[in-house]
Scaffold this active site. Sequence first.
Site, PDB file in Angstrom:
ATOM      1  N   TYR A 102       0.830  -1.205   0.000  1.00 40.71           N
ATOM      2  CA  TYR A 102       0.000   0.000   0.000  1.00 40.71           C
ATOM      3  C   TYR A 102       0.867   1.258   0.000  1.00 40.71           C
ATOM      4  O   TYR A 102       0.738   2.109  -0.881  1.00 40.71           O
ATOM      5  CB  TYR A 102      -0.915  -0.005   1.222  1.00 40.71           C
ATOM      6  N   ASP A 103       1.806   1.369   0.973  1.00 43.65           N
ATOM      7  CA  ASP A 103       2.516   2.664   1.058  1.00 43.65           C
ATOM      8  C   ASP A 103       3.515   2.836  -0.086  1.00 43.65           C
ATOM      9  O   ASP A 103       3.595   3.913  -0.682  1.00 43.65           O
ATOM     10  CB  ASP A 103       3.083   2.966   2.454  1.00 43.65           C
ATOM     11  N   PHE A 148     -14.236   0.257  16.680  1.00 44.13           N
ATOM     12  CA  PHE A 148     -14.660   0.660  18.035  1.00 44.13           C
ATOM     13  C   PHE A 148     -16.165   0.948  18.083  1.00 44.13           C
ATOM     14  O   PHE A 148     -16.847   0.574  19.031  1.00 44.13           O
ATOM     15  CB  PHE A 148     -13.890   1.913  18.506  1.00 44.13           C
ATOM     16  N   LYS A 165      -0.959   3.743  22.808  1.00 48.42           N
ATOM     17  CA  LYS A 165      -0.405   5.106  22.887  1.00 48.42           C
ATOM     18  C   LYS A 165      -0.056   5.669  21.520  1.00 48.42           C
ATOM     19  O   LYS A 165       0.333   6.827  21.409  1.00 48.42           O
ATOM     20  CB  LYS A 165       0.830   5.106  23.801  1.00 48.42           C
TER      21      LYS A 165
HETATM   22  O1  LIG Z   1      -9.434  -2.512  16.209  1.00 50.33           O
HETATM   23  C1  LIG Z   1      -8.416  -1.780  16.063  1.00 50.33           C
HETATM   24  C2  LIG Z   1      -7.945  -1.360  14.794  1.00 50.33           C
HETATM   25  C3  LIG Z   1      -6.819  -0.566  14.735  1.00 50.33           C
HETATM   26  N1  LIG Z   1      -6.184  -0.176  15.869  1.00 50.33           N
HETATM   27  C4  LIG Z   1      -5.026   0.752  15.821  1.00 50.33           C
HETATM   28  O2  LIG Z   1      -5.525   2.001  15.366  1.00 50.33           O
HETATM   29  C5  LIG Z   1      -4.542   2.686  14.599  1.00 50.33           C
HETATM   30  C6  LIG Z   1      -5.150   3.071  13.273  1.00 50.33           C
HETATM   31  O3  LIG Z   1      -5.349   1.912  12.506  1.00 50.33           O
HETATM   32  P1  LIG Z   1      -6.283   1.866  11.208  1.00 50.33           P
HETATM   33  O4  LIG Z   1      -6.327   0.443  10.771  1.00 50.33           O
HETATM   34  O5  LIG Z   1      -7.574   2.542  11.473  1.00 50.33           O
HETATM   35  O6  LIG Z   1      -5.528   2.798  10.129  1.00 50.33           O
HETATM   36  P2  LIG Z   1      -3.975   3.084   9.852  1.00 50.33           P
HETATM   37  O7  LIG Z   1      -3.698   4.433  10.381  1.00 50.33           O
HETATM   38  O8  LIG Z   1      -3.110   1.966  10.300  1.00 50.33           O
HETATM   39  O9  LIG Z   1      -3.943   3.069   8.280  1.00 50.33           O
HETATM   40  C7  LIG Z   1      -4.727   3.983   7.530  1.00 50.33           C
HETATM   41  O10 LIG Z   1      -3.951   5.109   7.306  1.00 50.33           O
HETATM   42  C8  LIG Z   1      -4.483   6.148   6.522  1.00 50.33           C
HETATM   43  C9  LIG Z   1      -5.177   5.700   5.250  1.00 50.33           C
HETATM   44  O11 LIG Z   1      -4.407   5.927   4.107  1.00 50.33           O
HETATM   45  C10 LIG Z   1      -5.715   4.316   5.274  1.00 50.33           C
HETATM   46  O12 LIG Z   1      -7.085   4.422   5.536  1.00 50.33           O
HETATM   47  C11 LIG Z   1      -5.109   3.346   6.232  1.00 50.33           C
HETATM   48  O13 LIG Z   1      -4.000   2.778   5.604  1.00 50.33           O
HETATM   49  C12 LIG Z   1      -3.366   1.734  14.486  1.00 50.33           C
HETATM   50  O14 LIG Z   1      -2.395   2.084  15.424  1.00 50.33           O
HETATM   51  C13 LIG Z   1      -3.945   0.361  14.832  1.00 50.33           C
HETATM   52  O15 LIG Z   1      -3.000  -0.487  15.439  1.00 50.33           O
HETATM   53  C14 LIG Z   1      -6.647  -0.566  17.115  1.00 50.33           C
HETATM   54  O16 LIG Z   1      -6.083  -0.201  18.169  1.00 50.33           O
HETATM   55  N2  LIG Z   1      -7.737  -1.376  17.169  1.00 50.33           N
END
Ligand SMILES: O=c1ccn([C@@H]2O[C@H](COP(=O)(O)OP(=O)(O)O[C@H]3OC[C@@H](O)[C@H](O)[C@H]3O)[C@@H](O)[C@H]2O)c(=O)[nH]1
Length: 288
Positions: A102-103, A148, A165
């Site tokens: 992706y990135d 969530f 965090k």
């Molecule tokens: O149930 C969950 C899902 C995710 N997370 C955490 O929440 C944070 C955000 O995770 P997400 O999966 O929502 O999204 P990410 O930030 O990792 O990736 C996103 O970045 C920006 C956009 O380009 C994309 O939508 C996606 O790649 C991460 O640190 C992940 O570990 C939780 O703590 N619990």
Amino acid sequence: MHHFGNPNFELIRHDVVEPILLEVDQIYHLACPASPVHYKFNPVKTIKTNVVGTLNMLGLAKRVGARFLLTSTSEVYGDPLQHPQVETYWGNVNPIGVRSCYDEGKRTAETLTMDYHRGAQVEVRIARIFNTYGPRMCIDDGRVVSNFVAQALRKEPLTVYGDGKQTRSFQYVSDLVEGLMRLMEGEHIGPFNLGNPGEFTMLELANVVQETIDSNAKIEFHPNTEDDPHKRKPDITRAKEMLGWEPKISLRQGLPLMVTDFQKRIFGDQSVTAATSGTGTGTSVGST
Ligand SMILES: O=c1ccn([C@@H]2O[C@H](COP(=O)(O)OP(=O)(O)O[C@H]3OC[C@@H](O)[C@H](O)[C@H]3O)[C@@H](O)[C@H]2O)c(=O)[nH]1
């Protein structure tokens, strides 16, 4: 969907990895799974979509003289060593990691976009989209806000990955749409960060979800995923100055709008009673 009845509207279902010929003036190139769960599920298809799909759409733009807008991502900054992230920062990406389909795919898409601009004079625009949420997201999308919200509504524990965090900055979908349209219609190529600078740890996000839906919702810690960025927050000075754009909807304003939509889809018409009965607060989510 409100355009379906409009005789001037045509919906074509097509995989951008295959070439297509169309008569168009503008191309918003948004194709690609954006949830880490989905883009990692079939990484080869993800990178094909970002590379071959972007080549096909740029080829189409060149052929018909259309303006082309690439939706790139905050993930081009990887696990950033600079905070907040400015567009001039080149990022810290693991090129062989599980997120690189992706990135690195989006980084290549940015390269192709600029090469078609410089080499073939295609009119291009580049947006780097930061974490976005809102109504109509897939309930099983897998990203943190939808997880969530769905978990709190279903009385399941909120799954926090790692120590909770790590930070993200959450943008409401209508702010993003406004930013993309201003970028397309404006004079500047970019790249532009489009995101809400309000920064939250995942534990803080879990608290906002508890306040909005169910103060008794439990938190459950799970191991984090590989290469998860530690922090992320957009510097949006460039978008403010050159596009006259900034987000208007804070997380606390936007979340209830998403919750109402999720309630309807998860519980149907009984949503209000089912979702709010027995909760500590259940504030604005049930009645809007
Ligand atoms: O149930 C969950 C899902 C995710 N997370 C955490 O929440 C944070 C955000 O995770 P997400 O999966 O929502 O999204 P990410 O930030 O990792 O990736 C996103 O970045 C920006 C956009 O380009 C994309 O939508 C996606 O790649 C991460 O640190 C992940 O570990 C939780 O703590 N619990």
